[in-house]
Design a protein around this motif. Structure first.
Motif, PDB file in Angstrom:
ATOM      1  N   PRO A  88       0.809  -1.222   0.000  1.00 38.53           N
ATOM      2  CA  PRO A  88       0.000   0.000   0.000  1.00 38.53           C
ATOM      3  C   PRO A  88       0.846   1.279   0.000  1.00 38.53           C
ATOM      4  O   PRO A  88       0.441   2.288  -0.586  1.00 38.53           O
ATOM      5  CB  PRO A  88      -0.849  -0.115   1.266  1.00 38.53           C
ATOM      6  N   LYS A  89       2.012   1.255   0.633  1.00 37.94           N
ATOM      7  CA  LYS A  89       2.898   2.434   0.591  1.00 37.94           C
ATOM      8  C   LYS A  89       3.329   2.703  -0.843  1.00 37.94           C
ATOM      9  O   LYS A  89       3.362   3.850  -1.288  1.00 37.94           O
ATOM     10  CB  LYS A  89       4.153   2.216   1.456  1.00 37.94           C
ATOM     11  N   CYS A  90       3.656   1.650  -1.561  1.00 34.76           N
ATOM     12  CA  CYS A  90       4.103   1.784  -2.950  1.00 34.76           C
ATOM     13  C   CYS A  90       2.991   2.364  -3.813  1.00 34.76           C
ATOM     14  O   CYS A  90       3.227   3.264  -4.621  1.00 34.76           O
ATOM     15  CB  CYS A  90       4.548   0.428  -3.494  1.00 34.76           C
ATOM     16  N   ARG A  91       1.792   1.857  -3.631  1.00 36.65           N
ATOM     17  CA  ARG A  91       0.646   2.373  -4.376  1.00 36.65           C
ATOM     18  C   ARG A  91       0.426   3.852  -4.095  1.00 36.65           C
ATOM     19  O   ARG A  91       0.139   4.628  -4.997  1.00 36.65           O
ATOM     20  CB  ARG A  91      -0.624   1.584  -4.013  1.00 36.65           C
ATOM     21  N   SER A  92       0.576   4.253  -2.841  1.00 43.90           N
ATOM     22  CA  SER A  92       0.352   5.657  -2.486  1.00 43.90           C
ATOM     23  C   SER A  92       1.419   6.576  -3.075  1.00 43.90           C
ATOM     24  O   SER A  92       1.164   7.763  -3.281  1.00 43.90           O
ATOM     25  CB  SER A  92       0.286   5.827  -0.960  1.00 43.90           C
ATOM     26  N   GLU A  93       2.606   6.046  -3.352  1.00 45.18           N
ATOM     27  CA  GLU A  93       3.695   6.855  -3.914  1.00 45.18           C
ATOM     28  C   GLU A  93       3.635   6.979  -5.434  1.00 45.18           C
ATOM     29  O   GLU A  93       4.273   7.858  -6.007  1.00 45.18           O
ATOM     30  CB  GLU A  93       5.054   6.238  -3.564  1.00 45.18           C
ATOM     31  N   ALA A  94       2.890   6.119  -6.070  1.00 43.65           N
ATOM     32  CA  ALA A  94       2.876   6.078  -7.534  1.00 43.65           C
ATOM     33  C   ALA A  94       2.573   7.429  -8.180  1.00 43.65           C
ATOM     34  O   ALA A  94       3.272   7.816  -9.125  1.00 43.65           O
ATOM     35  CB  ALA A  94       1.923   5.004  -8.030  1.00 43.65           C
ATOM     36  N   PRO A  95       1.581   8.206  -7.708  1.00 42.39           N
ATOM     37  CA  PRO A  95       1.337   9.510  -8.346  1.00 42.39           C
ATOM     38  C   PRO A  95       2.539  10.454  -8.243  1.00 42.39           C
ATOM     39  O   PRO A  95       2.841  11.182  -9.195  1.00 42.39           O
ATOM     40  CB  PRO A  95       0.126  10.067  -7.590  1.00 42.39           C
ATOM     41  N   THR A 128      -1.677   1.973 -11.609  1.00 40.68           N
ATOM     42  CA  THR A 128      -1.129   3.218 -11.069  1.00 40.68           C
ATOM     43  C   THR A 128      -0.789   4.239 -12.152  1.00 40.68           C
ATOM     44  O   THR A 128      -0.439   5.374 -11.835  1.00 40.68           O
ATOM     45  CB  THR A 128       0.140   2.951 -10.237  1.00 40.68           C
ATOM     46  N   GLY A 129      -0.853   3.828 -13.403  1.00 35.15           N
ATOM     47  CA  GLY A 129      -0.566   4.758 -14.495  1.00 35.15           C
ATOM     48  C   GLY A 129       0.897   5.151 -14.594  1.00 35.15           C
ATOM     49  O   GLY A 129       1.224   6.210 -15.121  1.00 35.15           O
TER      50      GLY A 129
END
Length: 186
Positions: A88-95, A128-129
């Motif tokens: 989840p940390k990785c997902r939150s950093e993607a933008p 995540t684009g």
């Protein structure tokens, strides 16, 4: 003597144990930082020639199935983003990673995915684009080991001279921009 396979299993196990961590409900995540240089800051090599730092002596396959040589990054500022598809940390950093890669075109951004299948890695990139960033499929953890990374989300910032600093996420857009600005000497 530990075999390569045993070392990979040990590393994968360590990464799995450290994983993303758990927090109590309502507890705020405090990013861990390791901003001290981990490699020498200067080299005796002339600036005109880009010597290949030992950390870039690797080859891997991108999530698009292409061969990638770490040596191709020699002499360039690089941001390595180590992530796992289920983190989840990785997902939150993607933008923030996507925006920084677009804002700093003079910096090479390389995602290094691990700890899951390539299908899950590709799904993470699509969701995540972050497809404009080069992503390496590092299921065995070879690049993670090469750059001394033992948990996700971790960023390794490499200057053109090969010196590095690390930051463990999650990193906000402002945090990531600050690290990239320092990487560029601004």
């Amino acid at each position: 003597m530990i075999t390569v396979r045993a070392a990979a299993v040990l590393i994968a196990g360590t990464l799995l144990v450290t994983a993303c961590g758990t927090m109590a409900p309502g507890e705020a995540a405090a990013p861990m930082r390791d901003d001290a240089p981990s490699t020498p800051a200067a080299s005796d090599a002339p600036a005109a020639t880009a010597a290949v730092p030992s950390a870039l002596d690797f080859s891997a396959t991108t999530l698009k199935g292409q061969r990638f040589d770490g040596a191709s990054l020699a002499g360039k500022p690089v941001v390595f983003w180590f992530w796992a598809p289920w983190c989840p940390k990785c997902r939150s950093e993607a933008p923030a990673v996507k925006a920084a890669a677009a804002d700093y075109d003079q910096v090479a951004f390389v995602g290094v995915a691990g700890l899951d299948t390539e299908a899950a890695m590709r799904e993470f990139v699509q969701r995540t684009g972050t497809g404009e960033v080069t992503h390496l499929a590092d299921a065995k953890g070879a690049v993670w080991t090469k750059l001394g990374v033992s948990e996700q989300s971790t960023f390794v910032f490499m200057k053109p001279d090969g010196s590095t600093t690390k930051a463990t996420g999650p990193l906000s857009q402002g945090d990531l921009d600050g690290h990239v600005q320092r990487l560029l000497g601004r």
